[in-house]
Motif scaffolding. Structure first.
Motif, PDB file in Angstrom:
ATOM      1  N   ASN A 293       0.844  -1.194   0.000  1.00 47.73           N
ATOM      2  CA  ASN A 293       0.000   0.000   0.000  1.00 47.73           C
ATOM      3  C   ASN A 293       0.882   1.247   0.000  1.00 47.73           C
ATOM      4  O   ASN A 293       2.121   1.160   0.002  1.00 47.73           O
ATOM      5  N   ARG A 294       0.239   2.393   0.007  1.00 55.32           N
ATOM      6  CA  ARG A 294       0.986   3.667  -0.044  1.00 55.32           C
ATOM      7  C   ARG A 294       1.919   3.814   1.147  1.00 55.32           C
ATOM      8  O   ARG A 294       3.025   4.333   1.024  1.00 55.32           O
ATOM      9  N   ALA A 321      -3.185   2.422  -6.955  1.00 56.26           N
ATOM     10  CA  ALA A 321      -3.601   1.037  -7.195  1.00 56.26           C
ATOM     11  C   ALA A 321      -3.415   0.649  -8.658  1.00 56.26           C
ATOM     12  O   ALA A 321      -2.929  -0.440  -8.975  1.00 56.26           O
TER      13      ALA A 321
END
Length: 381
Positions: A293-294, A321
Motif C-alpha cells: 500500500n501507499r 492502485a
C-alpha cells in the motif's frame, strides 16, 4: 427428494472431477491418476445407494453388478497407490502391490457368480455349490475389517516420506476422511450381518459424509492444494530467474520528508523519488507483495503517503492502485510468454504477481490488455 438430489450432485461432481484430473495437463501425474480412480470408486458407492433407494435393480436387474462388486475393498487400495506415488516412494514400482487387489477380485467374483443365475435366469446353483459360496462369502466378511484397517495403517506409514509440509497436511487429511468413511462402512456391515441391526439410516448418513469427502477433495484437496503448489513453483522459478539484490538499489531511508504540494514542476519522471519507486518495482518487484500500500512504499522512499499519491497521480495520470496493478499485469504477461511457466495455472500466476483474488486479477488484466488472462494466453499460442 432432497437427499437423492444431494447424492446425485456428488456423483456427478465426482465423475466430472475424476475426468478433469485424468485429462487436464495441470493435474497429470501417476499419483493423481489413482486419486481420480478413488473418486470414481466413491462415486460408484454412492450410485449404488441411489439405485437401491429408487429400487432400480428391480426394474433393470442387469445393473445389479454395481451392487455385487464391493467397491469398498478397492477404495483404500487406490488411496494407498496415490500416497506412495505422491511421496515418490520406491515401493510404487513393486509388483507385490498387485496382491492388494486380491480381496476386491475375490469378493466380486463370489457375488457375481452367486447372483448370475438369478439375474440372467440362466441356471440354478446346486445346493452344494451354494453352500461353498456361502462359506466363501463368510470368509470374505471376516476379511473386511483386518484388510481395511491394515491397508489404512500401511498407507499412513508412507505419509512421513513427504518432504513438503503442505503436501503432508493434504495427504493426512485425505487419509483421515477416507479412514473414517471406510471404517464406519465396515462397522455398519458387521452390525447389520451379525447383530441384525437396521443400518439403512446409518448408511444414508454415511453416504452424506461420502458426498462431503468428494466436495472436500474437489475444492481443498485439488484446487487449493494445486494452487499452493503452483505458487510455490512459480516463486522458486522467479527467484532463480531474477536475483533480488538489495545493493543494486541505493535508497536513503533517512531522506528528509519534503512537502512538494506547492512545487508541481518537480513532479515529473525525473523526480528522484519517482525514479526510486520505478526501481523498486522493476528491480525488486515490490508489487508481488499482495499487501502493498501507499504507507509501505512511503516508508521505503522516506516520504509521506500523501506525497506518494501526488507523485503517482501527477506523473502517470492514474491512482496508486492502477500503477501497481499495471506492473502486476506486465509480470503476468511475461510469465505467460515464458515456456517455463506453461504448466502453472493462470490464477496461481496472478496471485504470485501480487493480485489478491481471481476477480481483481481478471478485472485488472482486462483493463490493461483488453483481454482476459486465458484469452491472452491463447492468443500467444
Amino acid at each position: 427428494m432432497i437427499y437423492i438430489t444431494l447424492l446425485n450432485i456428488a456423483i456427478f461432481q465426482g465423475i466430472v472431477l475424476g475426468i478433469i484430473i485424468l485429462k487436464s495437463p495441470l493435474f497429470k501425474s501417476n499419483a493423481n491418476k489413482y486419486l481420480a480412480y478413488a473418486i470414481f470408486t466413491l462415486s460408484l458407492l454412492l450410485l449404488n445407494l441411489v439405485f437401491e433407494i429408487v429400487e432400480i435393480y428391480n426394474t433393470i436387474p442387469l445393473l445389479r453388478f454395481i451392487d455385487n462388486i464391493e467397491w469398498g475393498f478397492i477404495l483404500p487400495v487406490f488411496i494407498f497407490l496415490f500416497t506412495v506415488h505422491q511421496v515418490n516412494h520406491p515401493i510404487q514400482h513393486s509388483k507385490k502391490i498387485r496382491w492388494l487387489f486380491v480381496p476386491f477380485i475375490y469378493y466380486a467374483f463370489i457375488n457375481i457368480f452367486n447372483d448370475l443365475g438369478t439375474i440372467a435366469g440362466v441356471y440354478d446353483i446346486p445346493n452344494s455349490i451354494d453352500k461353498v459360496i456361502g462359506v466363501l462369502k463368510l470368509i470374505g466378511i471376516f476379511i473386511v475389517p483386518p484388510f481395511i484397517i491394515g491397508i489404512l495403517i500401511y498407507t499412513y506409514s508412507f505419509i512421513k516420506f513427504s518432504n513438503n509440509t503442505q503436501e503432508k497436511k493434504w495427504i493426512t487429511l485425505l487419509w483421515t476422511l477416507v479412514s473414517v468413511l471406510l471404517l464406519s462402512w465396515a462397522l455398519a456391515i458387521i452390525l447389520g450381518l451379525f447383530f441384525e441391526y437396521d443400518i439403512s439410516s446409518f448408511m444414508k448418513l454415511l453416504a452424506l459424509f461420502g458426498t462431503f469427502v468428494i466436495h472436500w477433495t474437489a475444492y481443498f484437496g485439488i484446487f487449493k492444494y494445486r494452487l499452493a503448489k503452483d505458487k510455490e513453483g512459480i516463486n522458486k522459478l522467479l527467484a532463480r530467474k531474477i536475483s533480488l539484490n538489495d545493493n543494486d538499489l541505493s535508497i536513503d531511508t533517512n531522506l528528509k520528508k519534503v512537502n512538494y504540494s506547492n512545487n508541481l514542476e518537480s513532479l515529473t519522471t525525473e523526480n528522484s523519488y519517482y525514479i526510486k519507486l520505478e526501481a523498486l518495482c522493476k528491480n525488486h518487484q515490490i508489487y508481488r507483495d499482495s499487501t502493498l500500500n501507499r504507507e509501505k512504499v512511503a516508508e521505503k522512499l522516506g516520504i509521506s503517503p500523501g506525497y506518494v499519491s501526488q507523485l503517482v497521480n501527477t506523473i502517470t495520470g492514474g491512482n496508486f492502485a492502477n500503477y501497481i496493478n499495471h506492473y502486476r499485469v506486465e509480470a503476468v504477461k511475461e510469465m505467460i510468454l515464458d515456456s517455463e511457466f506453461k504448466n502453472y495455472s493462470l490464477l496461481a500466476i496472478g496471485l504470485e504477481s501480487g493480485f489478491t483474488s481471481k476477480t481483481t486479477f481478471h478485472k485488472s488484466f482486462k483493463k490493461v490488455t483488453g483481454m482476459t488472462p486465458n484469452e491472452y494466453r491463447n492468443s500467444q499460442k
